[in-house]
Design an enzyme around this catalytic site. Structure first.
Site, mmCIF file in Angstrom:
data_model
loop_
_atom_site.group_PDB
_atom_site.id
_atom_site.type_symbol
_atom_site.label_atom_id
_atom_site.label_comp_id
_atom_site.label_asym_id
_atom_site.label_seq_id
_atom_site.Cartn_x
_atom_site.Cartn_y
_atom_site.Cartn_z
ATOM 1 N N ALA A 1 -32.489 -40.840 55.492
ATOM 2 C CA ALA A 1 -31.428 -41.849 55.381
ATOM 3 C C ALA A 1 -31.276 -42.725 56.617
ATOM 4 O O ALA A 1 -30.227 -43.334 56.811
ATOM 5 C CB ALA A 1 -30.119 -41.160 55.024
ATOM 6 N N SER B 1 -35.173 -28.890 63.404
ATOM 7 C CA SER B 1 -36.317 -28.642 62.525
ATOM 8 C C SER B 1 -37.187 -27.538 63.114
ATOM 9 O O SER B 1 -37.015 -27.147 64.284
ATOM 10 C CB SER B 1 -37.145 -29.924 62.392
ATOM 11 O OG SER B 1 -37.755 -30.216 63.655
ATOM 12 N N GLU C 1 -32.671 -27.853 47.922
ATOM 13 C CA GLU C 1 -33.185 -29.187 47.577
ATOM 14 C C GLU C 1 -33.861 -29.166 46.214
ATOM 15 O O GLU C 1 -34.637 -28.279 45.893
ATOM 16 C CB GLU C 1 -34.170 -29.702 48.644
ATOM 17 C CG GLU C 1 -34.727 -31.079 48.283
ATOM 18 C CD GLU C 1 -35.385 -31.853 49.426
ATOM 19 O OE1 GLU C 1 -35.143 -31.509 50.596
ATOM 20 O OE2 GLU C 1 -36.127 -32.800 49.121
ATOM 21 N N HIS D 1 -38.711 -39.881 54.276
ATOM 22 C CA HIS D 1 -38.660 -39.607 55.712
ATOM 23 C C HIS D 1 -39.489 -40.622 56.498
ATOM 24 O O HIS D 1 -40.461 -41.165 55.987
ATOM 25 C CB HIS D 1 -39.197 -38.197 55.996
ATOM 26 C CG HIS D 1 -38.299 -37.110 55.478
ATOM 27 N ND1 HIS D 1 -38.593 -36.356 54.377
ATOM 28 C CD2 HIS D 1 -37.094 -36.679 55.922
ATOM 29 C CE1 HIS D 1 -37.611 -35.495 54.163
ATOM 30 N NE2 HIS D 1 -36.679 -35.669 55.079
ATOM 31 N N ASP E 1 -32.930 -27.586 59.674
ATOM 32 C CA ASP E 1 -33.398 -28.663 58.795
ATOM 33 C C ASP E 1 -34.738 -28.244 58.159
ATOM 34 O O ASP E 1 -35.656 -27.810 58.861
ATOM 35 C CB ASP E 1 -33.589 -29.925 59.665
ATOM 36 C CG ASP E 1 -33.792 -31.180 58.837
ATOM 37 O OD1 ASP E 1 -33.339 -31.212 57.672
ATOM 38 O OD2 ASP E 1 -34.383 -32.144 59.370
ATOM 39 N N HIS E 2 -34.845 -28.363 56.855
ATOM 40 C CA HIS E 2 -36.095 -28.082 56.128
ATOM 41 C C HIS E 2 -36.690 -26.702 56.416
ATOM 42 O O HIS E 2 -37.872 -26.586 56.772
ATOM 43 C CB HIS E 2 -37.150 -29.160 56.426
ATOM 44 C CG HIS E 2 -36.792 -30.491 55.854
ATOM 45 N ND1 HIS E 2 -36.861 -30.786 54.511
ATOM 46 C CD2 HIS E 2 -36.324 -31.611 56.453
ATOM 47 C CE1 HIS E 2 -36.451 -32.032 54.306
ATOM 48 N NE2 HIS E 2 -36.109 -32.562 55.473
ATOM 49 N N HIS F 1 -31.348 -36.996 52.415
ATOM 50 C CA HIS F 1 -32.366 -36.973 53.488
ATOM 51 C C HIS F 1 -33.011 -38.350 53.579
ATOM 52 O O HIS F 1 -32.828 -39.200 52.717
ATOM 53 C CB HIS F 1 -33.447 -35.928 53.153
ATOM 54 C CG HIS F 1 -33.019 -34.531 53.436
ATOM 55 N ND1 HIS F 1 -33.567 -33.781 54.434
ATOM 56 C CD2 HIS F 1 -32.072 -33.746 52.848
ATOM 57 C CE1 HIS F 1 -32.987 -32.599 54.461
ATOM 58 N NE2 HIS F 1 -32.075 -32.544 53.497
HETATM 59 P P1 13P Z 1 -35.107 -40.103 58.576
HETATM 60 O O1 13P Z 1 -36.580 -39.996 58.845
HETATM 61 O O2 13P Z 1 -34.808 -41.198 57.611
HETATM 62 O O3 13P Z 1 -34.311 -40.206 59.813
HETATM 63 O O4 13P Z 1 -34.659 -38.737 57.833
HETATM 64 C C1 13P Z 1 -34.376 -37.589 58.571
HETATM 65 C C2 13P Z 1 -34.201 -36.402 57.703
HETATM 66 O O5 13P Z 1 -34.066 -36.463 56.507
HETATM 67 C C3 13P Z 1 -34.175 -35.098 58.385
HETATM 68 O O6 13P Z 1 -34.121 -34.041 57.483
HETATM 69 O O1 G3H Z 2 -37.203 -34.471 58.042
HETATM 70 C C1 G3H Z 2 -37.803 -34.372 59.108
HETATM 71 C C2 G3H Z 2 -37.105 -34.626 60.405
HETATM 72 O O2 G3H Z 2 -37.197 -35.973 60.747
HETATM 73 C C3 G3H Z 2 -37.614 -33.709 61.450
HETATM 74 O O3 G3H Z 2 -38.850 -34.127 61.912
HETATM 75 O O4 G3H Z 2 -40.209 -32.033 61.746
HETATM 76 O O5 G3H Z 2 -40.932 -33.954 63.216
HETATM 77 O O6 G3H Z 2 -38.960 -32.549 63.859
HETATM 78 P P1 G3H Z 2 -39.801 -33.098 62.739
HETATM 79 ZN ZN ZN Z 3 -35.153 -34.370 55.646
#
Ligand code: 13P
Ligand code: G3H
Ligand code: ZN
Length: 309
Positions: free
Chosen positions: A213, A50, A134, A180, A82-83, A211
């Site tokens: 999950a 992330s 997304e 999340h 991620d994101h 996501h």
């Molecule tokens: P969780 O918070 O359920 O583990 O999801 C993680 C996620 O979607 C990261 O992009």
């Molecule tokens: O979807 C979010 C992930 O759990 C990543 O979390 O942005 O705190 O690293 P973070």
């Molecule tokens: Zn996510």
């Protein structure tokens, strides 16, 4: 096996009726715990980073650690952003060696989301990097932005074909009721499998991403509560629902909170059992082993991707 993009991995997962775990990584012990389990179970892997992880550990450290994990295990590993919030972070990760990126335009209106996603796809595909988009909005906290349950919205299946055709994305994250973090449902867990089914019909053969999950594994929540922590009301997605999603169009299941719980639970237990310890290698060994066993459980009992590397 080099570091790979997600194309082949998702094709095999879709056809095989299983999902690949996408685990969030922030440090060496988390990467080692995950990859040790995947090696022992011969499972394909997605390691995702992330913006917060890049800020914490720096891009180059995470990239080199993942390269080391690939050299050590010989597994097919996807390195995924991620994101991704904008074009610039996606470009920076592509230029810095990632093989897959997510552009998360889910908070923008439909047309704007498509335009931004298309721009990232055009750049990424020049470098053989795959892109996740997304549609729909999950509740919970990601990158310090909190989305309330009221502001979350399910994916509209009527929009998915246009989105995929116009953007050229390689996979699509959809919102069917997961969120999340460690507090996913106020009452009974409920996922909209009807939406997943409809999306699957409209996009035959196309990989879907889930996501939010984590199952928020009760034994780890209990461990945290037992050893000085406090997480009342923590609740995740039941594992049978994840298995069902994996047997449908879902090819990528995102897991971060369960890693945090396993890691932190083991560290808390270590210090209660060994109050005299102060060598980080002692408690980080327990944390790494906790991550490994949790990930093994996911690979074998939830994702069904053991033996599929
Ligand atoms: P969780 O918070 O359920 O583990 O999801 C993680 C996620 O979607 C990261 O992009
Ligand atoms: O979807 C979010 C992930 O759990 C990543 O979390 O942005 O705190 O690293 P973070
Ligand atoms: Zn996510």
């Amino acid at each position: 096996m080099p570091i790979v993009n997600s194309r082949e991995m998702f094709k095999k997962a879709y056809e095989g009726g299983y999902a690949v775990g996408a685990f969030n990584v922030n440090n060496m012990e988390i990467i080692q715990g995950i990859t040790e389990a995947a090696k022992e179970e011969n499972a394909p892997l997605i390691l995702q980073v992330s913006a917060g992880a890049r800020k914490y550990a720096k891009h180059v450290y995470l990239m080199k650690l993942i390269e080391a994990a690939e050299a050590d295990t010989g597994l097919p590993i996807v390195v995924h952003l991620d994101h991704g919030a904008d074009f610039d972070i996606c470009k920076s990760c592509i230029d810095g060696g990632f093989t897959s990126v997510m552009i998360d335009g889910s908070h923008f209106p439909f047309e704007e989301n498509m335009e931004l996603t298309r721009k990232v796809v055009e750049y990424a595909h020049k470098y053989n990097v795959t892109v996740e988009g997304e549609l729909g909005r999950l509740a919970g906290v990601e990158d310090e932005v909190k989305v309330s349950h009221e502001d979350s919205s399910y994916t509209d299946p009527a929009q998915v074909q246009e989105f995929v055709q116009n953007t050229g994305v390689d996979s699509l994250a959809i919102a069917i009721g997961t969120s999340h973090g460690a507090f996913k449902f106020k009452g009974e867990p409920k996922l909209r499998f009807d939406i997943l089914e409809e999306v699957g019909k409209r996009l035959p053969g196309f990989p879907i991403v889930l996501h939010g999950a984590s199952s928020v594994i009760p034994s780890y929540v209990e461990m945290i509560n037992q050893y000085g922590g406090s997480m009342p009301g923590a609740q995740g997605v039941p594992e049978d629902m994840l298995r069902k999603a994996a047997s449908m169009a879902v090819c990528k299941i995102n897991i971060d909170s369960d890693l945090r719980l396993a890691f932190t639970g083991e560290v808390r237990r270590h210090f209660v059992e060994h109050p005299d310890h102060f060598d980080p290698r002692q408690y980080l060994t327990d944390a790494r082993n906790g991550v490994r066993e949790m990930v093994r459980h996911k690979i074998v009992d939830v994702l069904g991707c053991n033996g599929k590397a």
